[in-house]
Scaffold this active site. Structure first.
Site, short mmCIF file in Angstrom:
data_model
loop_
_atom_site.label_atom_id
_atom_site.label_comp_id
_atom_site.label_asym_id
_atom_site.label_seq_id
_atom_site.Cartn_x
_atom_site.Cartn_y
_atom_site.Cartn_z
N CYS A 76 0.64 -15.06 3.05
CA CYS A 76 0.73 -13.88 3.75
C CYS A 76 2.25 -13.48 3.98
O CYS A 76 2.81 -12.23 3.38
CB CYS A 76 0.16 -13.96 5.05
SG CYS A 76 -1.58 -14.32 4.97
N HIS A 137 3.18 -9.32 10.56
CA HIS A 137 3.39 -10.96 10.13
C HIS A 137 4.67 -11.14 9.53
O HIS A 137 5.02 -12.19 8.63
CB HIS A 137 2.22 -11.29 8.94
CG HIS A 137 2.14 -12.81 9.32
ND1 HIS A 137 0.95 -13.45 8.44
CD2 HIS A 137 2.60 -13.86 10.13
CE1 HIS A 137 1.09 -14.95 8.75
NE2 HIS A 137 1.93 -14.88 9.62
#
Length: 588
Positions: A76, A137
């Site tokens: 990610c 993130h």
């Protein structure tokens, strides 16, 4: 009317239509939608026959489907950094030298550096309204709870509503934990050993068998305090780490999963409604289908693939709502819509009850956290009516880094000339002005380690891919790293290959049969060309601060965000009840 006047009138009409078309193809609204851990085999438009994704399929029918679309990283954090900047994550320090390759705490000090240029920053300069709804993130703070140096609002977004880290199973009550072994082997057992050692030494010291320096007791207590603090944090992970923010303000801590997809969708719809007269950039970054999996009442138990399938179908519903509002506001022809996933499906995901919580990567080997095609071959759908041909299918190698130069150019902004941009403008391919990708080479990193290289020679149908090392799948014969839950990039977790493994993806997309000098006459020539490309690529890399070092990854109590006056309980719910009525208006 004379023949000459008719010709002149016709010429003027054609010029007017040409100019009108040219104007319609400039400065469009941009909607980029990104799923989390969605497999390319989970969508109907990529061959799935059992999951219902009519709205994403509708997007594909009305635009272009990229069938060789590659994520810049199989995890990610680095993948999203590359997506937003158009640059390999190694260039921004967003590639780890450790086994941990992503941010797992909101109170870490690492993140996307402030000197990196995101497409949001450049579009904002061109007068676009910009918003990020959903998952970030890429860090939050550097030295205090309110410096927001890595926050979305510091990277070009006017508006943010979502989660600053990621959706982990620890965030959901009853969802289990990813820290099970940490609790047992790194925290609980050492704390027990320290306690026994402390008591034993105290007894020995008291009865005079051995004189133990007091500083030794102080050191033991210090280590116990550090481990105890970490144990305390992990035990309260959901409360401290799983929260929703609106801009810089925490609005729900801990995060509730009730109607969460509907709330994120409603935020996106409201942003579009506020900007019907202004060019806008919307980055709708879904929490689906990363674990912990969740689905609202309307979708729970409705799919043929358990909770994972329910989550996919709920996300598809959300995509439908976005497409519907564009039609309603007559913005469809003025808007470029892009749908993708940040990497392949996490095939090792199994719930604490034994239910499969990972998706399908179709015919492709491997999955999230490795650079087999299953880990990085992702959906790539682009729709722009009147500009991108409906039903177009493109099999040329493309990258999620390509979105950066594509939309930056469409917005009228020049590409930055003070840094290397690894992405390539997709519009020549999408408008069929060229039939071959500008990517001759694509470099695939496993964290900070160059793992594989893809070479598409000019005027050739072959797409060569070499691996310098591969993960050790366990148990042997499986298609993933099930014993460790995720594949790692170094040490005894990998197998080095000398010579490298070589595949021709045009003939063997499933990477089943490595080529040899006997089966491929040009074997050594191909490896030499790729090695020259690697040497050239490495010369372009510059030393940058490592954003995923231990110092930047670890939890720092002074960076911990808490919406209440005291650290525990950190609890607030300022948005949820007030949004229920508006959510119902946009239900099924």
């Amino acid at each position: 009317m004379s023949k000459s006047r008719k010709m002149k009138t016709l010429s003027l009409l054609l010029l007017f239509l040409s100019n009108a078309r040219s104007l319609s193809a400039t400065r469009p609204n941009i909607i980029v939608t990104m799923a989390d851990d969605l497999g390319i085999g989970d969508l109907g438009c990529y061959g799935n026959k059992t999951l219902r994704t009519p709205n994403i399929d509708r997007l594909a029918r009305a635009g272009a489907t990229l069938t060789h679309h590659i994520a810049a990283a199989p995890l990610c954090t680095p993948s999203r950094a590359a997506f937003l900047t158009g640059r390999y994550p190694i260039r921004s320090g967003m590639a780890s030298h450790l086994q941990i390759g992503v941010f797992i705490f909101s109170a870490s000090s690492g993140g996307l550096p402030s000197d990196e240029l995101t497409f949001a920053k450049l579009l904002k300069k061109e007068g676009y309204a910009t918003a990020l709804i959903g998952k970030w993130h890429l860090g939050m703070n550097c030295g205090s709870t309110d410096d927001f140096c890595h926050h979305p609002l510091s990277h070009g977004f006017d508006y943010f509503y979502g989660l600053t880290v990621t959706n982990m199973r620890d965030c959901k009550p009853g969802g289990g934990t990813v820290f099970g072994n940490v609790f047992r082997f790194l925290l609980f057992i050492p704390l027990q050993i320290i306690a026994v050692a402390f008591v034993t030494l105290e007894i020995i010291h008291f009865i005079g068998l051995l004189r133990v320096p007091r500083v030794f007791f102080v050191l033991l207590l210090l280590v116990a305090c550090i481990l105890g603090g970490l144990y305390f944090f992990l035990h309260h992970y959901r409360t401290l780490n799983c929260f929703l923010m609106r801009n810089h303000r925490v609005v729900q801590q801990p995060m509730s999963y009730e109607n969460l997809t509907q709330r994120l969708t409603e935020e996106a719809l409201q942003f579009i409604k506020r900007n019907t007269e202004t060019p806008f950039l919307l980055f709708l970054s879904y929490l689906h289908v990363h674990t912990a999996l969740f689905a609202s009442e309307e979708f729970a138990g409705k799919s043929k693939h358990g909770l994972y399938g329910d989550a996919v179908e709920e996300m598809d519903w959300s995509v439908g709502k976005i497409l519907d509002i564009l039609e309603e506001k007559k913005l469809a022809n003025k808007t470029l819509v892009y749908f993708t996933s940040d990497q392949g499906a996490h095939i090792e995901e199994v719930s604490n009850k034994g239910e499969i919580h990972g998706g399908s990567n179709g015919i492709y080997k491997g999955g999230k956290a490795n650079n087999w095609e299953g880990g990085i071959r992702v959906p790539g759908l682009l729709r722009w009516p009147g500009v991108v041909e409906a039903g177009l299918e493109i099999g040329e190698p493309t990258s999620n880094m390509d979105i950066f130069p594509t939309i930056v150019k469409l917005a009228g902004s020049p590409l930055p000339d003070d840094r290397i941009i690894d992405g390539r403008d997709l519009m020549p391919l999408l408008q069929r002005k060229t039939l071959q990708s500008e990517h001759e080479f694509l470099f695939h990193y496993c964290n900070a380690y160059l793992n594989a290289v893809r070479w598409h020679p000019r005027n050739s149908t072959s797409i060569w891919k070499v691996f310098f090392f591969t993960p050790k799948f366990k148990p042997e014969g499986s298609n993933g790293c099930f014993e460790s839950h995720v594949c790692f990039c170094q040490g005894h977790f990998i197998t080095h290959h000398n010579p490298p493994l070589l595949f021709d993806l045009s003939r063997d997309p499933s990477e089943k049969n490595p080529l040899t000098p006997k089966t491929e006459p040009r074997f050594h020539e191909i490896l030499n060309v790729i090695q020259e490309a690697v040497d050239g690529h490495r010369k372009t890399l510059q030393g940058v601060p490592n954003q995923l070092s231990w110092g930047n990854l670890l939890w720092k109590p002074w960076l911990q965000v808490c919406c209440s006056s005291s650290y525990l309980p950190c609890h607030c719910d300022q948005e949820f009840k007030g949004n229920i009525s508006s959510l119902k208006q946009h239900g099924q």
